[in-house]
Design an enzyme around this catalytic site. Structure first.
Site, PDB file in Angstrom:
ATOM      1  N   SER A 147       0.874  -1.183   0.000  1.00  0.00           N
ATOM      2  CA  SER A 147       0.000   0.000   0.000  1.00  0.00           C
ATOM      3  C   SER A 147       0.904   1.224   0.000  1.00  0.00           C
ATOM      4  CB  SER A 147      -0.870   0.020   1.265  1.00  0.00           C
ATOM      5  OG  SER A 147      -1.504   1.279   1.398  1.00  0.00           O
ATOM      6  N   TYR A 161      -1.488  -1.394  10.410  1.00  0.00           N
ATOM      7  CA  TYR A 161      -1.643  -1.544   8.959  1.00  0.00           C
ATOM      8  C   TYR A 161      -0.396  -1.038   8.226  1.00  0.00           C
ATOM      9  CZ  TYR A 161      -3.792  -1.195   4.301  1.00  0.00           C
ATOM     10  OH  TYR A 161      -4.069  -1.328   2.952  1.00  0.00           O
TER      11      TYR A 161
HETATM   12  N1  LIG Z   1      -8.884  -0.497  -1.159  1.00  0.00           N
HETATM   13  C1  LIG Z   1      -7.809   0.269  -1.014  1.00  0.00           C
HETATM   14  O1  LIG Z   1      -7.896   1.505  -1.080  1.00  0.00           O
HETATM   15  C2  LIG Z   1      -6.460  -0.350  -0.762  1.00  0.00           C
HETATM   16  C3  LIG Z   1      -5.345   0.504  -0.782  1.00  0.00           C
HETATM   17  C4  LIG Z   1      -4.085  -0.048  -0.575  1.00  0.00           C
HETATM   18  C5  LIG Z   1      -3.929  -1.405  -0.350  1.00  0.00           C
HETATM   19  N2  LIG Z   1      -5.033  -2.192  -0.333  1.00  0.00           N
HETATM   20  C6  LIG Z   1      -4.801  -3.626  -0.087  1.00  0.00           C
HETATM   21  O2  LIG Z   1      -5.385  -4.397  -1.110  1.00  0.00           O
HETATM   22  C7  LIG Z   1      -5.805  -5.659  -0.584  1.00  0.00           C
HETATM   23  C8  LIG Z   1      -7.277  -5.908  -0.912  1.00  0.00           C
HETATM   24  O3  LIG Z   1      -8.028  -4.836  -0.381  1.00  0.00           O
HETATM   25  P1  LIG Z   1      -9.562  -4.580  -0.723  1.00  0.00           P
HETATM   26  O4  LIG Z   1      -9.733  -3.111  -0.692  1.00  0.00           O
HETATM   27  O5  LIG Z   1      -9.982  -5.353  -1.911  1.00  0.00           O
HETATM   28  O6  LIG Z   1     -10.207  -5.184   0.620  1.00  0.00           O
HETATM   29  P2  LIG Z   1     -11.601  -5.918   0.873  1.00  0.00           P
HETATM   30  O7  LIG Z   1     -11.836  -5.825   2.350  1.00  0.00           O
HETATM   31  O8  LIG Z   1     -12.646  -5.384  -0.039  1.00  0.00           O
HETATM   32  O9  LIG Z   1     -11.279  -7.421   0.473  1.00  0.00           O
HETATM   33  C9  LIG Z   1     -10.338  -8.166   1.202  1.00  0.00           C
HETATM   34  C10 LIG Z   1     -10.706  -9.630   1.115  1.00  0.00           C
HETATM   35  O10 LIG Z   1      -9.765 -10.357   1.925  1.00  0.00           O
HETATM   36  C11 LIG Z   1     -10.470 -11.324   2.671  1.00  0.00           C
HETATM   37  N3  LIG Z   1      -9.748 -11.672   3.886  1.00  0.00           N
HETATM   38  C12 LIG Z   1      -9.604 -10.929   5.017  1.00  0.00           C
HETATM   39  N4  LIG Z   1      -8.936 -11.609   5.951  1.00  0.00           N
HETATM   40  C13 LIG Z   1      -8.643 -12.830   5.409  1.00  0.00           C
HETATM   41  C14 LIG Z   1      -7.984 -13.984   5.903  1.00  0.00           C
HETATM   42  N5  LIG Z   1      -7.499 -14.028   7.156  1.00  0.00           N
HETATM   43  N6  LIG Z   1      -7.871 -15.060   5.085  1.00  0.00           N
HETATM   44  C15 LIG Z   1      -8.381 -15.034   3.826  1.00  0.00           C
HETATM   45  N7  LIG Z   1      -9.014 -13.959   3.307  1.00  0.00           N
HETATM   46  C16 LIG Z   1      -9.149 -12.868   4.089  1.00  0.00           C
HETATM   47  C17 LIG Z   1     -11.802 -10.650   2.991  1.00  0.00           C
HETATM   48  O11 LIG Z   1     -12.790 -11.598   3.354  1.00  0.00           O
HETATM   49  C18 LIG Z   1     -12.103  -9.923   1.692  1.00  0.00           C
HETATM   50  O12 LIG Z   1     -12.837 -10.717   0.792  1.00  0.00           O
HETATM   51  C19 LIG Z   1      -5.517  -5.607   0.925  1.00  0.00           C
HETATM   52  O13 LIG Z   1      -4.283  -6.219   1.196  1.00  0.00           O
HETATM   53  C20 LIG Z   1      -5.443  -4.119   1.190  1.00  0.00           C
HETATM   54  O14 LIG Z   1      -4.662  -3.815   2.327  1.00  0.00           O
HETATM   55  C21 LIG Z   1      -6.291  -1.717  -0.536  1.00  0.00           C
END
Ligand SMILES: NC(=O)c1ccc[n+]([C@@H]2O[C@H](COP(=O)([O-])OP(=O)(O)OC[C@H]3O[C@@H](n4cnc5c(N)ncnc54)[C@H](O)[C@@H]3O)[C@@H](O)[C@H]2O)c1
Length: 254
Positions: A147, A161
């Site tokens: 991120s 985080y």
């Molecule tokens: N959305 C953003 O703005 C953003 C920005 C930077 C980084 N990210 C990173 O991108 C990745 C995905 O984010 P997103 O926004 O799609 O999140 P989201 O919450 O929409 O989806 C995350 C998915 O991971 C699953 N998950 C959570 N814990 C888990 C576990 N212990 N085992 C298996 N699955 C698990 C959840 O059930 C969910 O389906 C993450 O690593 C997040 O930190 C997101």
């Protein structure tokens, strides 16, 4: 021939958000995709949607933080689809409380531990399990979802985080060095603000302010991140390893 024809891809946290878009992207590029997420019904639904679009997908439930469970999951995936060629460590959590982070002085040690376990240990667990096969076959790719909060201060995420996301950048660099001699590339993606359920956990004013501070003046879409994952695991990126690619519209660029 499509770019990822015949490859087997494991995407964690793939039932929704960025992970689902990545799974869809790989399926569209000809790969067989294993969709790993926490809940059985969610992975079945996501795999069904990809199959309905003409792709090959296998849904499997499990917690990435649980090494024994992940060992069984990887065995099951390899039985169904074949050896894993590409691992996308995408599952991640960013706990919020009524739309805001807990500051360090109010954070429960249990919450800190849980974020470490999912965001960092989960990536170790899956990499630990798929690398013996990749090493033996002399090829493979790993993409870790970091991120921009791992590179710069973000005032709406918790210290747990940012710590894990900074850690993933180091994890990526280290593994790229260790695994490069075996033909395995390891890269990270640092998304900016991407429009997913995780992002909607904060007040909408936070997201409005980010759009304002983003040179490309929009939120990212999950497909923007999927495109980067496809590139980093394609033949076109065959000499790219140990890198963290920002997909952030220029937000927090350094
Ligand atoms: N959305 C953003 O703005 C953003 C920005 C930077 C980084 N990210 C990173 O991108 C990745 C995905 O984010 P997103 O926004 O799609 O999140 P989201 O919450 O929409 O989806 C995350 C998915 O991971 C699953 N998950 C959570 N814990 C888990 C576990 N212990 N085992 C298996 N699955 C698990 C959840 O059930 C969910 O389906 C993450 O690593 C997040 O930190 C997101």
């Amino acid at each position: 021939m499509r770019s990822h024809e015949g490859r087997v891809v494991l995407v964690s946290g793939a039932a929704r958000g960025i992970g689902f878009a990545i799974a869809q992207g790989f399926a569209g590029a000809g790969a067989a995709v294993a969709i790993l997420d926490l809940a059985e019904d969610a992975v079945i639904h996501a795999a069904g949607q990809i199959a309905a679009e003409g792709g090959t997908a296998f849904g499997i439930a499990g917690d990435v933080g649980d090494f024994a469970a992940m060992r069984a999951v990887v065995t099951e995936i390899e039985g169904a689809l074949g050896p894993v060629d590409i691992l996308v460590n995408n599952a991640g959590i960013s706990p919020k409380h009524e739309g805001r982070r807990h500051e360090i002085w109010e954070m429960e040690p249990e919450e800190w531990r849980q974020v470490m376990e999912v965001n960092l240990t989960g990536c170790f667990n899956l990499a630990r399990l798929v690398t013996p096969g990749m090493k033996q076959r002399g090829q493979g790719s790993i993409v870790n979802m970091a991120s921009v909060a791992g590179k710069a201060y973000c005032d709406f995420v918790g210290v747990h985080y940012s710590t894990t996301k900074a850690g993933l950048i180091g994890f990526t660099r280290h593994l790229a060095g260790e695994l490069g001699p075996y033909g395995i590339t390891v890269n990270a993606i640092a998304p900016g603000r991407i429009d997913t359920p995780l992002m909607r956990g904060v007040a909408s004013a936070v997201n409005d302010a980010i759009v304002e501070a983003t040179p490309l003046r929009r939120l990212g879409q999950p497909q923007d991140v999927a495109s980067a994952a496809l590139f980093l695991t394609s033949a076109a990126a065959g000499f790219v390893t140990g890198q963290t690619l920002d997909v952030a519209g220029g937000w927090l660029m350094s």
